[in-house]
Design a protein around this motif. Sequence first.
Motif, PDB file in Angstrom:
ATOM      1  N   LEU A   2       2.485  32.766  -4.001  1.00 25.71           N
ATOM      2  CA  LEU A   2       2.803  31.096  -4.000  1.00 25.71           C
ATOM      3  C   LEU A   2       1.833  30.510  -2.700  1.00 25.71           C
ATOM      4  O   LEU A   2       1.519  29.178  -2.889  1.00 25.71           O
ATOM      5  CB  LEU A   2       4.060  30.887  -3.761  1.00 25.71           C
ATOM      6  CG  LEU A   2       4.453  29.554  -4.390  1.00 25.71           C
ATOM      7  CD1 LEU A   2       4.287  29.719  -5.910  1.00 25.71           C
ATOM      8  CD2 LEU A   2       6.048  29.444  -4.528  1.00 25.71           C
ATOM      9  N   GLU A   3       1.861  31.210  -1.667  1.00 31.08           N
ATOM     10  CA  GLU A   3       0.943  30.779  -0.402  1.00 31.08           C
ATOM     11  C   GLU A   3      -0.442  30.377  -0.733  1.00 31.08           C
ATOM     12  O   GLU A   3      -0.973  29.422  -0.443  1.00 31.08           O
ATOM     13  CB  GLU A   3       1.152  31.562   0.828  1.00 31.08           C
ATOM     14  CG  GLU A   3       2.466  31.560   1.425  1.00 31.08           C
ATOM     15  CD  GLU A   3       3.529  32.728   0.672  1.00 31.08           C
ATOM     16  OE1 GLU A   3       2.919  33.469  -0.303  1.00 31.08           O
ATOM     17  OE2 GLU A   3       4.607  32.848   0.988  1.00 31.08           O
ATOM     18  N   ASN A   4      -1.086  31.489  -1.542  1.00 31.57           N
ATOM     19  CA  ASN A   4      -2.406  31.476  -1.760  1.00 31.57           C
ATOM     20  C   ASN A   4      -2.501  30.131  -2.844  1.00 31.57           C
ATOM     21  O   ASN A   4      -3.657  29.431  -2.720  1.00 31.57           O
ATOM     22  CB  ASN A   4      -2.997  32.541  -2.624  1.00 31.57           C
ATOM     23  CG  ASN A   4      -2.829  33.931  -1.536  1.00 31.57           C
ATOM     24  OD1 ASN A   4      -3.056  33.221  -0.469  1.00 31.57           O
ATOM     25  ND2 ASN A   4      -2.604  35.202  -2.055  1.00 31.57           N
ATOM     26  N   ILE A   5      -1.911  29.678  -3.729  1.00 31.40           N
ATOM     27  CA  ILE A   5      -1.925  28.624  -4.740  1.00 31.40           C
ATOM     28  C   ILE A   5      -1.529  27.484  -3.950  1.00 31.40           C
ATOM     29  O   ILE A   5      -2.541  26.373  -4.240  1.00 31.40           O
ATOM     30  CB  ILE A   5      -0.623  28.914  -5.775  1.00 31.40           C
ATOM     31  CG1 ILE A   5      -1.073  30.064  -6.630  1.00 31.40           C
ATOM     32  CG2 ILE A   5      -0.627  27.675  -6.545  1.00 31.40           C
ATOM     33  CD1 ILE A   5       0.067  30.294  -7.623  1.00 31.40           C
ATOM     34  N   LEU A   6      -0.731  27.609  -3.025  1.00 30.24           N
ATOM     35  CA  LEU A   6      -0.636  26.096  -2.116  1.00 30.24           C
ATOM     36  C   LEU A   6      -1.966  25.772  -1.572  1.00 30.24           C
ATOM     37  O   LEU A   6      -2.410  24.809  -1.241  1.00 30.24           O
ATOM     38  CB  LEU A   6       0.493  26.269  -1.364  1.00 30.24           C
ATOM     39  CG  LEU A   6       0.879  25.275  -0.152  1.00 30.24           C
ATOM     40  CD1 LEU A   6       1.351  24.079  -1.167  1.00 30.24           C
ATOM     41  CD2 LEU A   6       1.895  25.503   0.792  1.00 30.24           C
ATOM     42  N   SER A  10      -4.284  22.592  -1.946  1.00 27.63           N
ATOM     43  CA  SER A  10      -4.661  21.585  -0.697  1.00 27.63           C
ATOM     44  C   SER A  10      -5.927  21.466  -0.662  1.00 27.63           C
ATOM     45  O   SER A  10      -6.455  20.361  -0.514  1.00 27.63           O
ATOM     46  CB  SER A  10      -4.057  22.396   0.584  1.00 27.63           C
ATOM     47  OG  SER A  10      -2.946  22.771   0.529  1.00 27.63           O
ATOM     48  N   VAL A  11      -6.825  22.470  -0.838  1.00 29.02           N
ATOM     49  CA  VAL A  11      -7.890  22.093  -0.398  1.00 29.02           C
ATOM     50  C   VAL A  11      -8.744  21.328  -1.832  1.00 29.02           C
ATOM     51  O   VAL A  11      -9.531  20.539  -1.344  1.00 29.02           O
ATOM     52  CB  VAL A  11      -8.911  23.772  -0.539  1.00 29.02           C
ATOM     53  CG1 VAL A  11     -10.555  23.456  -0.772  1.00 29.02           C
ATOM     54  CG2 VAL A  11      -8.581  24.447   0.538  1.00 29.02           C
ATOM     55  N   ILE A  12      -8.223  21.402  -2.985  1.00 32.95           N
ATOM     56  CA  ILE A  12      -8.778  20.845  -4.102  1.00 32.95           C
ATOM     57  C   ILE A  12      -8.330  19.268  -3.917  1.00 32.95           C
ATOM     58  O   ILE A  12      -8.871  18.329  -4.095  1.00 32.95           O
ATOM     59  CB  ILE A  12      -8.276  21.400  -5.389  1.00 32.95           C
ATOM     60  CG1 ILE A  12      -8.804  22.787  -5.815  1.00 32.95           C
ATOM     61  CG2 ILE A  12      -8.355  20.623  -6.441  1.00 32.95           C
ATOM     62  CD1 ILE A  12      -8.306  23.589  -6.831  1.00 32.95           C
ATOM     63  N   LEU A  13      -7.001  19.140  -3.402  1.00 31.66           N
ATOM     64  CA  LEU A  13      -6.462  17.697  -3.171  1.00 31.66           C
ATOM     65  C   LEU A  13      -7.264  17.265  -2.321  1.00 31.66           C
ATOM     66  O   LEU A  13      -7.521  15.732  -2.303  1.00 31.66           O
ATOM     67  CB  LEU A  13      -4.921  17.991  -2.785  1.00 31.66           C
ATOM     68  CG  LEU A  13      -3.966  16.508  -2.365  1.00 31.66           C
ATOM     69  CD1 LEU A  13      -4.153  15.714  -3.667  1.00 31.66           C
ATOM     70  CD2 LEU A  13      -2.780  16.903  -1.810  1.00 31.66           C
ATOM     71  N   ILE A  14      -7.643  17.638  -1.004  1.00 29.90           N
ATOM     72  CA  ILE A  14      -8.506  17.204  -0.205  1.00 29.90           C
ATOM     73  C   ILE A  14      -9.901  16.735  -0.621  1.00 29.90           C
ATOM     74  O   ILE A  14     -10.292  15.579  -0.473  1.00 29.90           O
ATOM     75  CB  ILE A  14      -8.629  18.032   1.248  1.00 29.90           C
ATOM     76  CG1 ILE A  14      -7.322  18.029   1.704  1.00 29.90           C
ATOM     77  CG2 ILE A  14      -9.949  17.567   1.961  1.00 29.90           C
ATOM     78  CD1 ILE A  14      -7.431  19.236   2.909  1.00 29.90           C
ATOM     79  N   PHE A  62       1.694  20.025  -4.950  1.00 26.88           N
ATOM     80  CA  PHE A  62       1.717  20.289  -3.510  1.00 26.88           C
ATOM     81  C   PHE A  62       3.163  20.186  -3.170  1.00 26.88           C
ATOM     82  O   PHE A  62       3.479  21.092  -2.261  1.00 26.88           O
ATOM     83  CB  PHE A  62       0.642  19.559  -2.854  1.00 26.88           C
ATOM     84  CG  PHE A  62       0.840  19.788  -1.265  1.00 26.88           C
ATOM     85  CD1 PHE A  62      -0.034  20.859  -0.702  1.00 26.88           C
ATOM     86  CD2 PHE A  62       1.442  19.038  -0.273  1.00 26.88           C
ATOM     87  CE1 PHE A  62       0.213  21.015   0.724  1.00 26.88           C
ATOM     88  CE2 PHE A  62       1.592  19.441   0.895  1.00 26.88           C
ATOM     89  CZ  PHE A  62       0.756  20.102   1.551  1.00 26.88           C
ATOM     90  N   PHE A  63       3.568  19.110  -3.143  1.00 23.17           N
ATOM     91  CA  PHE A  63       5.175  18.698  -2.884  1.00 23.17           C
ATOM     92  C   PHE A  63       6.015  19.839  -3.584  1.00 23.17           C
ATOM     93  O   PHE A  63       6.888  20.271  -2.861  1.00 23.17           O
ATOM     94  CB  PHE A  63       5.573  17.530  -3.050  1.00 23.17           C
ATOM     95  CG  PHE A  63       7.068  17.132  -2.855  1.00 23.17           C
ATOM     96  CD1 PHE A  63       7.246  16.818  -1.505  1.00 23.17           C
ATOM     97  CD2 PHE A  63       8.006  17.231  -3.864  1.00 23.17           C
ATOM     98  CE1 PHE A  63       8.587  16.451  -1.296  1.00 23.17           C
ATOM     99  CE2 PHE A  63       9.264  16.799  -3.445  1.00 23.17           C
ATOM    100  CZ  PHE A  63       9.633  16.453  -2.244  1.00 23.17           C
ATOM    101  N   VAL A  68       9.556  24.705  -2.820  1.00 19.37           N
ATOM    102  CA  VAL A  68       9.744  26.046  -3.274  1.00 19.37           C
ATOM    103  C   VAL A  68       9.779  27.015  -2.096  1.00 19.37           C
ATOM    104  O   VAL A  68      10.570  27.826  -2.031  1.00 19.37           O
ATOM    105  CB  VAL A  68       8.985  26.474  -4.556  1.00 19.37           C
ATOM    106  CG1 VAL A  68       9.271  27.924  -4.786  1.00 19.37           C
ATOM    107  CG2 VAL A  68       9.565  25.741  -5.505  1.00 19.37           C
ATOM    108  N   LEU A  69       8.560  27.068  -1.278  1.00 17.12           N
ATOM    109  CA  LEU A  69       8.344  27.796  -0.203  1.00 17.12           C
ATOM    110  C   LEU A  69       9.488  27.595   0.787  1.00 17.12           C
ATOM    111  O   LEU A  69       9.856  28.727   1.444  1.00 17.12           O
ATOM    112  CB  LEU A  69       6.858  27.768  -0.047  1.00 17.12           C
ATOM    113  CG  LEU A  69       5.968  28.150  -0.443  1.00 17.12           C
ATOM    114  CD1 LEU A  69       4.543  28.210  -0.115  1.00 17.12           C
ATOM    115  CD2 LEU A  69       6.205  29.753  -0.652  1.00 17.12           C
TER     116      LEU A  69
END
Length: 72
Positions: A2-6, A10-14, A62-63, A68-69
């Motif tokens: 899940l950390e990798n997906i986050l 994050s990179v795509i959102l930026i 992202f939220f 969840v994390l």
Amino acid sequence: MLENILLIVSVILIAVVLLQSNKASDAGQIITGGNEALFGKMKERGLELFISRLTMFLGLLFFVISFVLFVR
């Protein structure tokens, strides 16, 4: 996992936020009194609408992943 997906979200959102059109100049006209363009009927269309919706979706994703994390 899940950390990798986050990280990917994050990179795509930026990147998507940087692709959005510059609306700051329109917002700055409120102070100077030129707000007719800001409050006019300006609707997003086509690619601009898609990028705006994609930004909202990625922000929500992202939220949710962050929450969840945090709870886990």
